[in-house]
Design an enzyme around this catalytic site. Structure first.
Site, PDB file in Angstrom:
ATOM      1  N   GLY A  15      37.342  36.070   7.311  1.00 17.31           N
ATOM      2  CA  GLY A  15      36.202  36.985   7.175  1.00 17.31           C
ATOM      3  C   GLY A  15      36.664  38.429   7.157  1.00 17.31           C
ATOM      4  NE  ARG A  76      35.439  32.076   6.191  1.00 12.28           N
ATOM      5  CZ  ARG A  76      35.618  32.833   7.275  1.00 12.28           C
ATOM      6  NH1 ARG A  76      36.724  32.726   7.968  1.00 12.28           N
ATOM      7  NH2 ARG A  76      34.688  33.677   7.663  1.00 12.28           N
ATOM      8  CG  ASP A 107      40.183  31.550  14.912  1.00 13.96           C
ATOM      9  OD1 ASP A 107      39.731  31.951  13.817  1.00 13.96           O
ATOM     10  OD2 ASP A 107      39.512  30.863  15.705  1.00 13.96           O
ATOM     11  CB  THR A 130      37.995  38.497  13.448  1.00 18.12           C
ATOM     12  OG1 THR A 130      36.727  37.886  13.735  1.00 18.12           O
ATOM     13  CG2 THR A 130      38.830  38.458  14.702  1.00 18.12           C
ATOM     14  CG  ASP A 132      33.576  36.255  15.180  1.00 17.36           C
ATOM     15  OD1 ASP A 132      32.616  36.954  14.832  1.00 17.36           O
ATOM     16  OD2 ASP A 132      33.799  35.122  14.712  1.00 17.36           O
ATOM     17  CG  ASP A 134      37.313  34.868  17.757  1.00 18.15           C
ATOM     18  OD1 ASP A 134      38.005  35.693  17.128  1.00 18.15           O
ATOM     19  OD2 ASP A 134      36.790  33.891  17.215  1.00 18.15           O
ATOM     20  NE  ARG A 176      33.554  30.046  13.021  1.00 16.33           N
ATOM     21  CZ  ARG A 176      34.085  30.449  11.880  1.00 16.33           C
ATOM     22  NH1 ARG A 176      33.560  30.064  10.752  1.00 16.33           N
ATOM     23  NH2 ARG A 176      35.144  31.224  11.858  1.00 16.33           N
TER      24      ARG A 176
HETATM   25  O1  F6P Z   1      34.302  36.779  10.542  1.00 15.52           O
HETATM   26  C1  F6P Z   1      33.882  35.921  11.551  1.00 15.52           C
HETATM   27  C2  F6P Z   1      32.534  35.404  11.200  1.00 15.52           C
HETATM   28  O2  F6P Z   1      31.785  36.518  10.951  1.00 15.52           O
HETATM   29  C3  F6P Z   1      31.818  34.494  12.192  1.00 15.52           C
HETATM   30  O3  F6P Z   1      31.182  35.178  13.209  1.00 15.52           O
HETATM   31  C4  F6P Z   1      30.897  33.736  11.297  1.00 15.52           C
HETATM   32  O4  F6P Z   1      30.532  32.500  11.848  1.00 15.52           O
HETATM   33  C5  F6P Z   1      31.720  33.557  10.078  1.00 15.52           C
HETATM   34  O5  F6P Z   1      32.599  34.649  10.018  1.00 15.52           O
HETATM   35  C6  F6P Z   1      30.954  33.436   8.781  1.00 15.52           C
HETATM   36  O6  F6P Z   1      31.846  33.476   7.732  1.00 15.52           O
HETATM   37  P1  F6P Z   1      31.585  33.196   6.184  1.00 15.52           P
HETATM   38  O7  F6P Z   1      30.120  33.034   6.004  1.00 15.52           O
HETATM   39  O8  F6P Z   1      32.123  34.386   5.484  1.00 15.52           O
HETATM   40  O9  F6P Z   1      32.380  31.997   5.870  1.00 15.52           O
END
Ligand code: F6P
Length: 328
Positions: A15, A76, A107, A130, A132, A134, A176
């Site tokens: 992300g 991704r 991660d 990120t 998050d 995390d 998440r």
């Molecule tokens: O970047 C982390 C995050 O924002 C999480 O909080 C979220 O669940 C996820 O990415 C959503 O990612 P995407 O919709 O881009 O796959």
């Protein structure tokens, strides 16, 4: 002895997060300053597989420090999880004699870097990017500060209309597996309650909290729901509350991906610059398979293995308790 590193590539993966561009700029310029040839990999690990690797100079990163997103794009990439995918990626780096790789991401990005670095012995340095927050090994990840500011700006606006109509709003925020954004934005927006992935909150507990406000004539209430909350998202929680207490005029807002965009805060620009600068210097000093992070006001390196396993998502229960007390 310091290795003689001639070529370094940088990529962003997973992300996107505000501050990634400030970091790319710092990586590229620190490398060039030290006489290294710099490359940018487009679309993260996918770009390594597709051979989408471009040379970069100091001007390639002009006027980007203030931009959200990532100029290198991100993805991704499932193919990179396979042995064949990694092999193709490695060969594309080898062709260009790239001997150092800076990966900026979360991660998933580090899991890829860990396998890649161990399998091919390429020097890898990670930067935690990120929203998050995390990852173990950094008090703050890149983009987290900007994301919280974006969230509270939105909640402040929702508060205006919630107050005018005496409404109860359920606002879903990202995270998440991590309630960092939810907890920090609840404190900074004065939310009446917050639901986190790290803690189960029963419906009774939530309703009790809301009823305290109702009895003391609160004109509006805001419940922040982290997307990773085990009992469901904001729509599910709002429905359950409404079933028990029909007198609430409830509304739901999902903030979604707007939390990931926007111009980075000054904090994230500085953090991105410091982490990018440190990542290249660590590689040039001979370090590898590490992640640079912020501890207090110092930049330190942690092994990627530890960054991935060290985080136990410990709930800051003192902050949660404070949120409860301050929202009466
Ligand atoms: O970047 C982390 C995050 O924002 C999480 O909080 C979220 O669940 C996820 O990415 C959503 O990612 P995407 O919709 O881009 O796959």
């Amino acid at each position: 002895m310091k290795p003689n590193i001639k070529n370094i590539a940088v990529l962003t993966s997973g992300g996107d997060a505000p501050g990634m561009n400030a970091c790319i700029r710092a990586v590229v310029r620190t490398g060039i300053y030290n006489g290294v040839n710099m490359f940018g990999v487009m679309q993260g690990y996918q770009g390594l597989i597709n051979n989408n690797i471009i040379p970069m100079d100091a001007r390639s990163v002009s006027n980007i420090i203030h931009l959200g997103g990532t100029i290198l794009k991100t993805a991704r990439c499932l193919e990179f999880k396979t042995e064949e995918g990694m092999e193709i990626a490695f060969n594309h780096l080898k062709e260009r004699e790239i001997d150092g790789l800076v990966v900026i991401g979360g991660d998933g990005t580090f899991t890829g870097a860990q396998r890649f670095g161990k399998k091919f012995g390429i020097r890898v340095m990670g930067v935690p990017g990120t929203i998050d927050n995390d990852l173990y090994g950094s008090d703050f990840t890149l983009g987290y500060d900007t994301a919280i500011n974006t969230v509270i700006e939105a909640i402040d606006k929702i508060r205006d209309t919630a107050d005018s109509h005496d409404r109860l709003f359920f606002i879903e925020v990202m995270g998440r597996d991590s309630g960092c954004i939810a907890l920090r934005s609840a404190i900074s927006s004065g939310a009446e309650a917050v639901l986190l992935p790290e803690r189960e909150t029963s419906l009774d507990e939530l309703i009790n909290q809301l009823e305290i406000g109702a009895k003391t004539k609160k004109s509006s209430s805001i419940v922040i729901v982290s997307e990773g909350h085990k009992a469901g998202g904001a729509y599910d929680v709002a429905k359950k509350v409404k079933e028990r207490f029909n007198h609430y005029d409830t509304k739901v807002t999902i903030l979604g991906h707007l939390q990931r965009g926007g111009s980075p805060s000054s904090f994230d620009r500085i953090l991105g610059s410091r982490l990018g600068y440190a990542a290249v210097n660590e590689l040039l000093s001979g370090n590898s398979m590490q992640m640079v992070g912020l501890f207090g006001n110092e930049i330190k390196a942690t092994s990627i293995d530890e960054a991935l396993t060290g985080h136990n998502f410990k709930l800051e229960s003192d902050l949660l308790e404070m949120t409860k007390v301050l929202s009466i």
